[in-house]
Design a protein around this motif. Structure first.
Motif, PDB file in Angstrom:
ATOM      1  N   ASN A  32      10.090  -7.092   8.218  1.00  0.00           N
ATOM      2  CA  ASN A  32      10.479  -5.757   8.688  1.00  0.00           C
ATOM      3  C   ASN A  32      10.807  -4.876   7.486  1.00  0.00           C
ATOM      4  N   GLU A  50      18.427  -0.031  18.510  1.00  0.00           N
ATOM      5  CA  GLU A  50      17.341  -0.979  18.758  1.00  0.00           C
ATOM      6  C   GLU A  50      16.574  -1.284  17.472  1.00  0.00           C
ATOM      7  N   GLU A  96      10.458  -3.807  24.265  1.00  0.00           N
ATOM      8  CA  GLU A  96      10.663  -2.377  24.442  1.00  0.00           C
ATOM      9  C   GLU A  96      11.620  -2.158  25.612  1.00  0.00           C
ATOM     10  N   LYS A 144      15.920  -8.273  22.174  1.00  0.00           N
ATOM     11  CA  LYS A 144      15.860  -7.065  21.353  1.00  0.00           C
ATOM     12  C   LYS A 144      14.456  -6.737  20.852  1.00  0.00           C
ATOM     13  N   THR A 145      13.544  -7.719  20.905  1.00  0.00           N
ATOM     14  CA  THR A 145      12.174  -7.432  20.479  1.00  0.00           C
ATOM     15  C   THR A 145      11.364  -6.744  21.573  1.00  0.00           C
TER      16      THR A 145
END
Length: 492
Positions: A178, A211, A417, A414-415
């Motif tokens: 990330n 998020e 949408e 959390k991954t």
């Protein structure tokens, strides 16, 4: 409420060594009230003794002349892709009691605009590694194109550029895969009330930030890029002056509303329009909205008036028809009077406590003269009782918000949408339980306790649970309501 009495620009390079060290000490004392995790040497390197070609620090003082905040702006001049470019970076910290103004916005525009005019052919960017949703929300409010955002996910070329810039400033990735979350180590000293507020905040920019950067409370920053071009600058200047104009106009309207003829200034059609624009009432049909508008109370308040305090019963919800309000952490009676956030025209607040029966979790005070649409629990619930389909829609909307607040920070969720998370709870089965009533939850189902408190029996153990709470296990459960309660059984 205390206010910033004076702000003055300091250029650190013009201070001698002794004065600069004294200046660092003074700013660092303020910094330590706002952030944790940063040493004095690191603070000095980033804020006061930055290697940038230009550094200005706007220093805020109170009536006693004490430093209560700072905003440091740096310009790094570089050659990027063969073109002269400038990278704006900034750090800021203000004591809680003095937050809520737009002094920093004025300062940024005051220095940024002349620089752009002086170098019209130069590419200029703002690069941030933002560590709090309030900071990200401020940029999203003033600039049209912000990378990353829900409206503007960075294209591959922009993402690569952001990664390159972040690396050039020594910002290490939190995760190898990330490029947008970096180790900054500036941990904001939020109270539990503040953390809860931002976790549950409905502002789109704040939700996006949390998020995208769920580890912000650990000092992780979200790499944020803004092209400081004519389009974005026009948008920022327009937003800044529009806010000032709107506040003055709405203040006048609220003052007029308090006169005998004032009731005509907020017509039923506008009340309906304001209610229809909220997430909670957006699904209401026209007759229901008209009935709700008829039962609404219009409340005109001057600036600085407390609407409710933390711990008060939550018997009403409000929509700001005109004006603005501060969200305050803690109870004013206990001296906890610092600003968490500011709500503007169109915002709804108080609905969580009203629907759940909980007490207020934060205090609200008008920031300007403000006109509120007040809806009582009695008025809303009478409409829901008369329209079961409408009631079902409202409780589904409420469950979606509660469910998302519970799961969006969890590793397994959390991954996904937000739309995908909400689709899961939307298919859930709602149960309204009377006191003592028992319900069975099948193995493999999740249990969302939406209202009230229940006793959950599972695998030979018994636990009393108060809403909002989510049980995500693979075992069957038996649920007994200790009073009126609403639960949602959600299939995996």
């Amino acid at each position: 409420m205390p206010k910033i009495a004076k702000s003055a620009i300091v250029v650190p390079s013009k201070l001698d060594h002794a004065a600069r060290q004294e200046f660092i000490d003074a700013l660092y004392r303020v910094h330590c009230e706002v952030f944790d995790g940063v040493s004095r040497d690191s603070f000095a390197k980033y804020v006061v003794e930055s290697p940038a070609e230009h550094t200005w620090i706007n220093v805020h003082r109170n009536d006693a002349g004490e430093i209560v905040g700072y905003f440091a702006l740096h310009i790094f001049e570089r050659e990027l892709a063969g073109q002269p470019s400038a990278i704006f970076r900034a750090e800021a910290g203000t004591l809680r009691a003095y937050r809520g103004g737009n002094t920093n916005t004025r300062f940024g525009l005051k220095l940024g605009v002349p620089y752009l005019l002086r170098y019209p052919g130069r590419r200029v960017y703002y690069l941030g590694s933002l560590v709090h949703p309030s900071s990200y929300s401020l940029f999203a409010k003033h600039f049209d194109v912000v990378w990353p955002s829900a409206r503007h996910p960075p294209p591959p070329a922009v993402l690569a550029f952001m990664d390159e810039l972040a690396n050039s400033f020594g910002l290490e990735r939190v995760s190898p895969d990330n490029p947008l979350t970096r180790q900054v180590h500036w941990i904001t000293r939020d109270s539990e009330v503040e953390r809860s507020y931002w976790r549950n905040c409905d502002k789109p920019a704040a939700r996006f930030f949390i998020e995208a950067n769920p580890g912000y409370s650990e000092g992780n920053g979200l790499v944020t890029l803004i092209r400081v071009d004519a389009h974005n600058l026009r948008h920022a200047i327009s937003a800044f002056f529009a806010e000032r104009y709107t506040r003055r106009k709405e203040g006048l309207m609220v003052t007029l509303y308090r006169l005998p003829i004032g009731g005509q200034l907020l017509r039923p059609a506008e009340v309906i329009r304001r209610l229809k624009a909220t997430a909670l009432f957006g699904s209401f049909d026209a007759p229901s909205l008209a009935t709700l508008a008829e039962s609404a109370q219009i409340v005109a308040l001057p600036a600085g008036k407390t609407i409710f305090r933390a711990g008060d019963p939550g018997n009403e919800l409000y929509v700001i028809a005109r004006g603005a309000a501060y969200v305050l952490a803690g109870s004013e009676s206990e001296g906890e009077d610092h600003i968490i956030d500011q709500l503007a025209t169109g915002a709804m607040f108080g609905e969580i406590a009203m629907l759940s029966g909980e007490r207020r979790s934060a205090s609200l005070r008008t920031a300007t003269a403000t006109l509120l649409i007040e809806i009582s629990r009695e008025a809303l619930f009478s409409i829901l009782e008369a329209n079961p389909k409408l009631s079902e829609v409202l409780w589904k909307n409420f469950a979606a918000r509660r469910f998302d607040d519970c799961v969006r920070g969890l590793p397994a969720w959390k991954t996904l949408e937000r739309a995908a998370r909400l689709a899961v709870v939307d298919a859930g089965q709602h149960r309204l339980l009377a006191a003592g009533e028992r319900a069975e939850v099948s193995a493999g189902e999740m249990l969302l306790v939406l209202l009230g408190n229940v006793q959950v029996e599972q695998a030979g153990t018994s636990t009393v649970v108060r809403a909002p709470a989510l049980f995500d296990t693979k075992q069957a459960m038996a649920v007994t309501a200790n009073g009126a309660a609403r639960i949602v059984c959600i299939a995996r």
